[in-house]
Design a protein around this motif. Structure first.
Motif, mmCIF file in Angstrom:
data_model
loop_
_atom_site.group_PDB
_atom_site.id
_atom_site.type_symbol
_atom_site.label_atom_id
_atom_site.label_comp_id
_atom_site.label_asym_id
_atom_site.label_seq_id
_atom_site.Cartn_x
_atom_site.Cartn_y
_atom_site.Cartn_z
ATOM 1 N N GLY A 137 5.124 -13.167 -34.200
ATOM 2 C CA GLY A 137 4.436 -14.314 -35.026
ATOM 3 C C GLY A 137 5.154 -14.558 -36.360
ATOM 4 N N ASP A 138 5.761 -13.512 -36.767
ATOM 5 C CA ASP A 138 6.546 -13.860 -38.024
ATOM 6 C C ASP A 138 7.691 -15.028 -37.832
ATOM 7 N N THR A 139 7.709 -15.639 -38.923
ATOM 8 C CA THR A 139 8.837 -16.761 -39.095
ATOM 9 C C THR A 139 10.062 -15.985 -39.844
ATOM 10 N N VAL A 140 11.679 -16.123 -39.267
ATOM 11 C CA VAL A 140 12.510 -15.343 -40.007
ATOM 12 C C VAL A 140 13.438 -16.757 -40.325
ATOM 13 N N THR A 141 14.335 -16.237 -41.489
ATOM 14 C CA THR A 141 15.402 -17.098 -41.704
ATOM 15 C C THR A 141 16.571 -16.356 -41.731
ATOM 16 N N LEU A 142 17.789 -16.563 -41.045
ATOM 17 C CA LEU A 142 18.856 -15.926 -40.895
ATOM 18 C C LEU A 142 20.000 -16.747 -41.643
ATOM 19 N N ASN A 143 20.762 -16.293 -42.282
ATOM 20 C CA ASN A 143 21.760 -16.857 -43.358
ATOM 21 C C ASN A 143 23.255 -16.678 -42.798
ATOM 22 N N CYS A 144 23.876 -17.680 -43.102
ATOM 23 C CA CYS A 144 25.358 -17.661 -42.799
ATOM 24 C C CYS A 144 26.087 -18.536 -43.878
ATOM 25 N N SER A 145 27.095 -17.758 -44.767
ATOM 26 C CA SER A 145 27.823 -18.486 -45.770
ATOM 27 C C SER A 145 29.350 -18.507 -45.384
ATOM 28 N N TYR A 146 30.266 -19.191 -45.519
ATOM 29 C CA TYR A 146 31.691 -19.292 -45.143
ATOM 30 C C TYR A 146 32.471 -19.970 -46.225
ATOM 31 N N LEU A 177 13.557 -22.433 -32.185
ATOM 32 C CA LEU A 177 14.624 -22.041 -33.227
ATOM 33 C C LEU A 177 15.198 -23.453 -33.696
ATOM 34 N N SER A 178 15.618 -23.323 -35.074
ATOM 35 C CA SER A 178 16.280 -24.631 -35.593
ATOM 36 C C SER A 178 17.458 -24.170 -36.575
ATOM 37 N N SER A 179 18.315 -25.201 -36.797
ATOM 38 C CA SER A 179 19.349 -24.683 -37.779
ATOM 39 C C SER A 179 19.678 -26.029 -38.495
ATOM 40 N N ILE A 180 20.293 -25.764 -39.713
ATOM 41 C CA ILE A 180 20.970 -26.697 -40.469
ATOM 42 C C ILE A 180 22.000 -26.317 -41.224
ATOM 43 N N LEU A 181 23.013 -27.199 -41.565
ATOM 44 C CA LEU A 181 24.178 -26.798 -42.254
ATOM 45 C C LEU A 181 24.165 -27.718 -43.531
ATOM 46 N N ASP A 182 24.825 -26.951 -44.576
ATOM 47 C CA ASP A 182 25.022 -27.689 -46.061
ATOM 48 C C ASP A 182 26.572 -27.437 -46.250
ATOM 49 N N LYS A 183 27.219 -28.403 -46.014
ATOM 50 C CA LYS A 183 28.647 -28.474 -46.108
ATOM 51 C C LYS A 183 29.241 -28.444 -47.681
ATOM 52 N N THR A 201 10.762 -19.433 -35.574
ATOM 53 C CA THR A 201 9.132 -19.586 -35.913
ATOM 54 C C THR A 201 8.353 -18.772 -34.890
ATOM 55 N N ALA A 202 7.400 -18.350 -34.982
ATOM 56 C CA ALA A 202 6.466 -17.604 -34.167
ATOM 57 C C ALA A 202 7.355 -16.664 -33.288
ATOM 58 N N THR A 203 7.783 -15.821 -33.784
ATOM 59 C CA THR A 203 8.713 -14.981 -33.187
ATOM 60 C C THR A 203 8.213 -14.214 -32.180
ATOM 61 N N GLN A 204 9.041 -13.796 -31.183
ATOM 62 C CA GLN A 204 8.355 -13.134 -29.909
ATOM 63 C C GLN A 204 9.408 -12.001 -29.682
ATOM 64 N N THR A 205 9.143 -10.815 -28.706
ATOM 65 C CA THR A 205 10.060 -9.540 -28.853
ATOM 66 C C THR A 205 10.989 -10.205 -28.094
ATOM 67 N N GLY A 206 11.235 -11.126 -27.272
ATOM 68 C CA GLY A 206 12.360 -11.728 -26.647
ATOM 69 C C GLY A 206 13.273 -12.270 -27.601
ATOM 70 N N ASP A 207 12.925 -12.485 -28.772
ATOM 71 C CA ASP A 207 13.705 -12.850 -29.828
ATOM 72 C C ASP A 207 14.849 -11.948 -30.450
ATOM 73 N N SER A 208 14.380 -10.582 -29.937
ATOM 74 C CA SER A 208 15.140 -9.444 -30.456
ATOM 75 C C SER A 208 16.490 -9.511 -30.000
ATOM 76 N N ALA A 209 17.624 -9.362 -30.806
ATOM 77 C CA ALA A 209 18.828 -9.540 -30.402
ATOM 78 C C ALA A 209 19.796 -9.641 -31.760
ATOM 79 N N ILE A 210 21.064 -9.918 -31.521
ATOM 80 C CA ILE A 210 21.997 -9.997 -32.821
ATOM 81 C C ILE A 210 22.394 -11.433 -32.847
#
Lengths: 112, 113
Positions: free
Chosen positions: B16-25, B61-67, B77-86
């Motif tokens: 049920g939590d919302t998570v944000t994963l980050n990626c910089s390059y 799931l959603s994603s956005i890019l900042d160039k 959003t609204a995480t489920q156990t099936g979202d467990s992954a790398i």
């Protein structure tokens, strides 16, 4: 569609043995790739191919060889297995260099 | 040297939590940024981003890019156990011979009931 199929799924080799990891795709993709994934590390490109008969080295090619005689198949050969080659190997393919790559399920290889 | 950095490296949340994963390059000749989900086997493709500010969305799931700032985020959003992954972030480069994806080390997400 099967997508990208890799065989075998698991293999244990002794140091100095050789083997071929098989990869085949049924999506008629021209581009194919071999990656290795080590624990806690990102995937590293070993070799790639942009079409039948054309291959080139990636970031970590030492100890490996490839061939591409058909569009569908892209085998990876280990000639003299070393413990440093213990890893999970992924094959991938894409329609072009600008399209997403699609991965096989991987081959887990242990060299003892 | 081209570099892709993901954070955090691991994350544990409740359903049920919302998570944000980050990626910089930091890369030369950026073409696109891709997100993959890896459970026990093959990385599976989620999104490919090429333009700044345009959100890609698929279900929760959603994603956005900042160039300009050279980063991307993946929201779940609204995480489920099936979202467990790398979750893997990768950058594709343009230019002659630039066929490989440069991957980050991944973020391991664990969703507990």
């Amino acid at each position: 569609n099967a997508g990208v199929t890799q065989t075998p799924k698991f293999r244990i080799l002794k140091i100095g043995q050789s083997m071929t990891l098989q990869c085949t795709q049924d999506m008629n993709h021209n581009y194919m790739y071999w990656y290795r994934q080590d624990p806690g590390m990102g995937l590293k490109l070993i070799y790639y191919s942009v079409g039948a008969g054309i291959t080139d080295k990636g970031e970590v090619p030492n100890g490996y060889n490839v061939s591409r005689s058909t569009t569908e198949d892209f085998p990876l050969r280990l000639e003299l297995a070393a413990p440093s080659q213990t890893s999970v190997y992924f094959c991938a393919s894409s329609y072009s260099e600008s399209q997403p790559q699609h991965f096989g399920d991987g081959t887990r290889l242990s060299i003892l | 040297e081209d570099k892709v950095v993901q954070s955090p490296l691991s994350l544990v949340v409740h359903e049920g939590d919302t998570v944000t994963l980050n990626c910089s390059y930091e890369v030369t000749n950026f073409r696109s940024l891709l997100w993959y989900k890896q459970e026990k086997k093959a990385p599976t493709f989620l999104f490919m981003l090429t333009s700044s500010g345009i959100e890609k969305k698929s279900g929760r799931l959603s994603s956005i890019l900042d160039k300009k700032e050279l980063f991307s985020i993946l929201n779940i959003t609204a995480t489920q156990t099936g979202d467990s992954a790398i979750y893997l972030c990768a950058v594709s480069l343009s230019g002659a011979g630039s066929y490989q994806l440069t991957f980050g080390k991944g973020t391991k997400l664990s969703v507990i009931p």
